[in-house]
Design a protein around this motif. Structure first.
Motif, PDB file in Angstrom:
ATOM      1  N   LEU A 153       0.973  -1.331  -0.085  1.00 24.49           N
ATOM      2  CA  LEU A 153       0.069  -0.032   0.063  1.00 24.49           C
ATOM      3  C   LEU A 153       0.650   1.380   0.168  1.00 24.49           C
ATOM      4  O   LEU A 153       0.602   2.113  -0.819  1.00 24.49           O
ATOM      5  CB  LEU A 153      -0.970   0.176   1.190  1.00 24.49           C
ATOM      6  CG  LEU A 153      -1.929  -1.067   1.361  1.00 24.49           C
ATOM      7  CD1 LEU A 153      -2.767  -1.243   2.578  1.00 24.49           C
ATOM      8  CD2 LEU A 153      -2.804  -0.816   0.048  1.00 24.49           C
ATOM      9  N   GLU A 154       1.956   1.210   0.717  1.00 30.82           N
ATOM     10  CA  GLU A 154       2.910   2.344   0.864  1.00 30.82           C
ATOM     11  C   GLU A 154       3.478   2.699  -0.434  1.00 30.82           C
ATOM     12  O   GLU A 154       3.816   3.645  -1.102  1.00 30.82           O
ATOM     13  CB  GLU A 154       3.954   2.359   1.758  1.00 30.82           C
ATOM     14  CG  GLU A 154       3.340   2.297   3.308  1.00 30.82           C
ATOM     15  CD  GLU A 154       4.361   2.046   4.482  1.00 30.82           C
ATOM     16  OE1 GLU A 154       5.655   2.055   4.010  1.00 30.82           O
ATOM     17  OE2 GLU A 154       3.951   1.707   5.561  1.00 30.82           O
ATOM     18  N   LEU A 155       3.945   1.483  -1.186  1.00 26.56           N
ATOM     19  CA  LEU A 155       4.535   1.677  -2.273  1.00 26.56           C
ATOM     20  C   LEU A 155       3.573   1.853  -3.561  1.00 26.56           C
ATOM     21  O   LEU A 155       4.113   2.828  -4.385  1.00 26.56           O
ATOM     22  CB  LEU A 155       5.057   0.201  -2.851  1.00 26.56           C
ATOM     23  CG  LEU A 155       5.923   0.141  -4.148  1.00 26.56           C
ATOM     24  CD1 LEU A 155       6.987   1.108  -4.146  1.00 26.56           C
ATOM     25  CD2 LEU A 155       6.374  -1.354  -4.400  1.00 26.56           C
ATOM     26  N   LEU A 156       2.464   1.520  -3.574  1.00 32.25           N
ATOM     27  CA  LEU A 156       1.528   1.859  -4.225  1.00 32.25           C
ATOM     28  C   LEU A 156       1.285   3.506  -4.263  1.00 32.25           C
ATOM     29  O   LEU A 156       1.067   4.169  -5.428  1.00 32.25           O
ATOM     30  CB  LEU A 156       0.222   1.172  -4.133  1.00 32.25           C
ATOM     31  CG  LEU A 156      -1.065   1.563  -4.985  1.00 32.25           C
ATOM     32  CD1 LEU A 156      -0.728   1.223  -6.628  1.00 32.25           C
ATOM     33  CD2 LEU A 156      -2.338   0.541  -4.705  1.00 32.25           C
ATOM     34  N   ALA A 157       1.273   4.088  -3.106  1.00 34.61           N
ATOM     35  CA  ALA A 157       1.108   5.571  -3.034  1.00 34.61           C
ATOM     36  C   ALA A 157       1.893   6.226  -3.835  1.00 34.61           C
ATOM     37  O   ALA A 157       1.863   7.161  -4.071  1.00 34.61           O
ATOM     38  CB  ALA A 157       0.947   5.781  -1.388  1.00 34.61           C
ATOM     39  N   ASP A 158       3.358   5.658  -3.479  1.00 35.71           N
ATOM     40  CA  ASP A 158       4.475   6.190  -3.972  1.00 35.71           C
ATOM     41  C   ASP A 158       4.483   6.350  -5.480  1.00 35.71           C
ATOM     42  O   ASP A 158       5.134   6.988  -6.245  1.00 35.71           O
ATOM     43  CB  ASP A 158       5.532   5.637  -3.449  1.00 35.71           C
ATOM     44  CG  ASP A 158       6.817   6.590  -3.505  1.00 35.71           C
ATOM     45  OD1 ASP A 158       6.833   7.927  -3.410  1.00 35.71           O
ATOM     46  OD2 ASP A 158       8.111   6.254  -3.622  1.00 35.71           O
ATOM     47  N   CYS A 159       3.727   5.476  -6.088  1.00 35.58           N
ATOM     48  CA  CYS A 159       3.605   5.171  -7.632  1.00 35.58           C
ATOM     49  C   CYS A 159       2.687   5.972  -8.196  1.00 35.58           C
ATOM     50  O   CYS A 159       2.494   5.679  -9.602  1.00 35.58           O
ATOM     51  CB  CYS A 159       3.778   3.864  -7.902  1.00 35.58           C
ATOM     52  SG  CYS A 159       5.376   2.972  -7.466  1.00 35.58           S
ATOM     53  N   VAL A 160       1.618   6.453  -7.521  1.00 39.38           N
ATOM     54  CA  VAL A 160       0.399   6.985  -8.136  1.00 39.38           C
ATOM     55  C   VAL A 160       0.650   8.545  -7.796  1.00 39.38           C
ATOM     56  O   VAL A 160       0.673   9.002  -6.727  1.00 39.38           O
ATOM     57  CB  VAL A 160      -0.923   6.664  -7.182  1.00 39.38           C
ATOM     58  CG1 VAL A 160      -2.039   7.341  -7.734  1.00 39.38           C
ATOM     59  CG2 VAL A 160      -1.219   5.067  -7.521  1.00 39.38           C
ATOM     60  N   ASP A 161       0.663   9.233  -8.835  1.00 39.04           N
ATOM     61  CA  ASP A 161       0.753  10.679  -8.861  1.00 39.04           C
ATOM     62  C   ASP A 161      -0.262  11.391  -7.925  1.00 39.04           C
ATOM     63  O   ASP A 161      -1.240  11.049  -8.182  1.00 39.04           O
ATOM     64  CB  ASP A 161       0.487  11.360 -10.241  1.00 39.04           C
ATOM     65  CG  ASP A 161       1.846  11.116 -11.197  1.00 39.04           C
ATOM     66  OD1 ASP A 161       3.032  10.604 -10.224  1.00 39.04           O
ATOM     67  OD2 ASP A 161       1.851  11.182 -12.267  1.00 39.04           O
ATOM     68  N   GLY A 162       0.216  12.190  -7.009  1.00 39.13           N
ATOM     69  CA  GLY A 162      -0.717  12.960  -6.104  1.00 39.13           C
ATOM     70  C   GLY A 162      -1.035  12.469  -5.080  1.00 39.13           C
ATOM     71  O   GLY A 162      -1.986  12.842  -4.173  1.00 39.13           O
ATOM     72  N   ALA A 163      -0.734  10.889  -4.596  1.00 37.94           N
ATOM     73  CA  ALA A 163      -1.373  10.251  -3.749  1.00 37.94           C
ATOM     74  C   ALA A 163      -0.479  10.195  -2.627  1.00 37.94           C
ATOM     75  O   ALA A 163       0.679  10.346  -2.524  1.00 37.94           O
ATOM     76  CB  ALA A 163      -1.645   8.587  -4.147  1.00 37.94           C
ATOM     77  N   THR A 164      -0.889   9.976  -1.341  1.00 37.24           N
ATOM     78  CA  THR A 164      -0.058  10.041   0.019  1.00 37.24           C
ATOM     79  C   THR A 164      -0.678   8.744   0.526  1.00 37.24           C
ATOM     80  O   THR A 164      -1.572   7.974  -0.060  1.00 37.24           O
ATOM     81  CB  THR A 164      -0.660  11.098   0.892  1.00 37.24           C
ATOM     82  OG1 THR A 164      -1.935  10.669   1.400  1.00 37.24           O
ATOM     83  CG2 THR A 164      -0.519  12.421   0.441  1.00 37.24           C
ATOM     84  N   ALA A 165       0.147   7.974   1.255  1.00 34.57           N
ATOM     85  CA  ALA A 165       0.093   6.844   2.013  1.00 34.57           C
ATOM     86  C   ALA A 165      -1.354   6.760   2.758  1.00 34.57           C
ATOM     87  O   ALA A 165      -2.152   5.577   2.836  1.00 34.57           O
ATOM     88  CB  ALA A 165       1.097   6.561   2.972  1.00 34.57           C
ATOM     89  N   ASP A 166      -1.914   7.679   3.460  1.00 33.96           N
ATOM     90  CA  ASP A 166      -3.203   7.989   4.020  1.00 33.96           C
ATOM     91  C   ASP A 166      -4.463   7.701   3.194  1.00 33.96           C
ATOM     92  O   ASP A 166      -5.119   7.001   3.271  1.00 33.96           O
ATOM     93  CB  ASP A 166      -3.278   9.299   4.733  1.00 33.96           C
ATOM     94  CG  ASP A 166      -2.554   9.074   6.089  1.00 33.96           C
ATOM     95  OD1 ASP A 166      -2.113   7.916   6.500  1.00 33.96           O
ATOM     96  OD2 ASP A 166      -2.834   9.941   6.645  1.00 33.96           O
ATOM     97  N   HIS A 167      -4.099   8.404   1.822  1.00 36.97           N
ATOM     98  CA  HIS A 167      -5.112   8.170   0.748  1.00 36.97           C
ATOM     99  C   HIS A 167      -5.379   6.795   0.479  1.00 36.97           C
ATOM    100  O   HIS A 167      -6.303   6.039   0.454  1.00 36.97           O
ATOM    101  CB  HIS A 167      -4.567   9.008  -0.639  1.00 36.97           C
ATOM    102  CG  HIS A 167      -4.524  10.334  -0.527  1.00 36.97           C
ATOM    103  ND1 HIS A 167      -3.679  11.194  -1.245  1.00 36.97           N
ATOM    104  CD2 HIS A 167      -5.372  11.563   0.360  1.00 36.97           C
ATOM    105  CE1 HIS A 167      -4.096  12.719  -0.867  1.00 36.97           C
ATOM    106  NE2 HIS A 167      -5.146  12.523   0.113  1.00 36.97           N
TER     107      HIS A 167
END
Length: 411
Positions: A247-261
């Protein structure tokens, strides 16, 4: 005589247990180079035919009854009669999950039992297409199918493999339609995210995950599996950690996303994911499971709606496409196989199988069955529909019921 009365008389007046024992012996007798063994098999075959002839004589207007009694128990036959009364048609396709459905690590040494394999060959000879629908890689599935069912059957043109939970479909014998890479039709933005995640999934992982997990050899999906026995405490802890990391890595790979999102979105979508995050105090502050898109930009939500994160306790943590699932794969397989008006028997144990079960229920296109150790949501669906729940490692129980249904529908 009504069918109910005929079935009652069949199982009351004839020794159907012994008849099935003869049938199973004749069907499953291993090829051996022994004259004595061959004579024993021939004697059993003759006895089987004589017993079936006795049933034919007793039910001259019921041509299905000898074969029905030789394959199905009393309970299976009456379950088939109930299904025929409800739906009025035969099963014309099989959609089958593999792990913990056709085979069970706990009860079948991770092999598909011979009884199940033989019944699949019987359905095939009856002209029923078979769709193997699994999260496994194509090469793994091809290997054990050929070993269990034989090269000729697998390449007959009537068998299709939906692999990686719907990212691809392999149907030997259909020319340019033999292999369909469904993920190639996804948008470039989604494929870009998957490319970034795959490139970093192991190199960026914490040491515990990097040493304790491996990346399943998928063509598209990104699946972390434990290097420990599935279901063990070591596997459970690793997969929980792997899910949080994904989930953390996915957040880092989606533009504009944060881990909390990302955590909030998938926790709201799946209570099991929420529980894993909550156990590590990783739920976002003010988490609201009624609003998975809370505080996330619209473009981030739009992309997350197309990406699925799946958690399989003590087994796997996976990132997959929500646009590609087993339903999409099964529909593509049916198109290639020419199943225009499906009434399928769907057998599975997991959330990905549930989607196919719900689809056939909504469309009036089939029935669902599950092992008794399947996930709670799967069992709820199966019990609320036709209650086709079978014992662990005994998929042949439901296949025999479907066989009986087809015999009754064909009368």
């Amino acid at each position: 005589m009504e069918r109910f009365d005929r079935l009652y008389a069949l199982y009351d007046e004839f020794d159907t247990d012994t008849l099935r024992a003869y049938q199973d012996f004749v069907d499953l007798f291993p090829p051996v180079d022994s004259r004595v063994a061959l004579e024993y098999w021939e004697s059993a075959s003759d006895e089987l035919l004589d017993r079936k002839d006795d049933i034919r004589a007793a039910f001259p207007d019921g041509t299905a009854y000898p074969e029905l009694a030789a394959r199905a128990t009393r309970d299976q036959a009456f379950a088939a009669l109930d299904l025929h009364a409800s739906y009025g048609r035969a099963v014309n396709a099989l959609v089958l999950d593999v792990d913990e459905t056709l085979r069970s690590a706990g009860h079948t040494d991770n092999e598909i039992p011979r009884e199940t394999l033989h019944l699949l060959t019987e359905f095939h000879e009856d002209g029923t297409p078979i769709v193997i629908c699994t999260g496994q890689t194509l090469e793994n599935v091809k290997g054990f199918l050929i070993q269990g069912l034989g090269n000729e059957l697998v390449h007959s043109g009537d068998v299709s493999v939906v692999y990686e939970a719907g990212t691809g479909v392999f149907t030997p014998g259909h020319g340019p339609d033999t292999k369909q890479l469904l993920y190639e039709d996804l948008g470039g933005d989604v494929r870009g995210v998957f490319g970034d995640v795959r490139a970093r999934i192991l190199s960026d992982a914490p040491e515990r995950i990097r040493q304790g997990c491996h990346l399943q050899g998928n063509e598209f999906n990104v699946t972390l599996k434990p290097n420990f026995e599935t279901g063990s405490e070591e596997a459970r802890g690793l997969i929980d950690d792997a899910l949080r990391y994904e989930l953390e890595l996915l957040a880092d790979c989606v533009d504009g996303a944060t881990a909390d999102h990302v955590r909030g979105y998938y926790a709201a979508a799946d209570p099991e994911i929420a529980a894993v995050l909550d156990a590590a105090d990783a739920l976002p502050g003010g988490f609201d499971d009624a609003d998975p898109a809370a505080n996330a930009p619209d473009d981030v939500v739009d992309l997350l709606e197309r990406v699925d994160v799946a958690y399989y306790e003590a087994d796997a943590a996976e990132i997959a496409s929500r646009e590609l699932n087993k339903v999409v794969g099964v529909q593509a397989a049916f198109d290639v196989l020419g199943v225009d008006d499906p009434f399928a028997l769907v057998m599975g144990d997991s959330k990905s199988d549930l989607r196919v079960m719900e689809w056939v229920a909504e469309e009036g296109a089939g029935i669902a069955a599950a092992p008794d150790h399947a996930s709670g949501r799967v069992l709820d669906h199966v019990r609320e529909t036709d209650d086709l729940v079978f014992d662990e490692g005994a998929a042949d129980e439901v296949l025999r019921t479907a066989w009986a249904l087809n015999r009754l529908a064909g009368e």
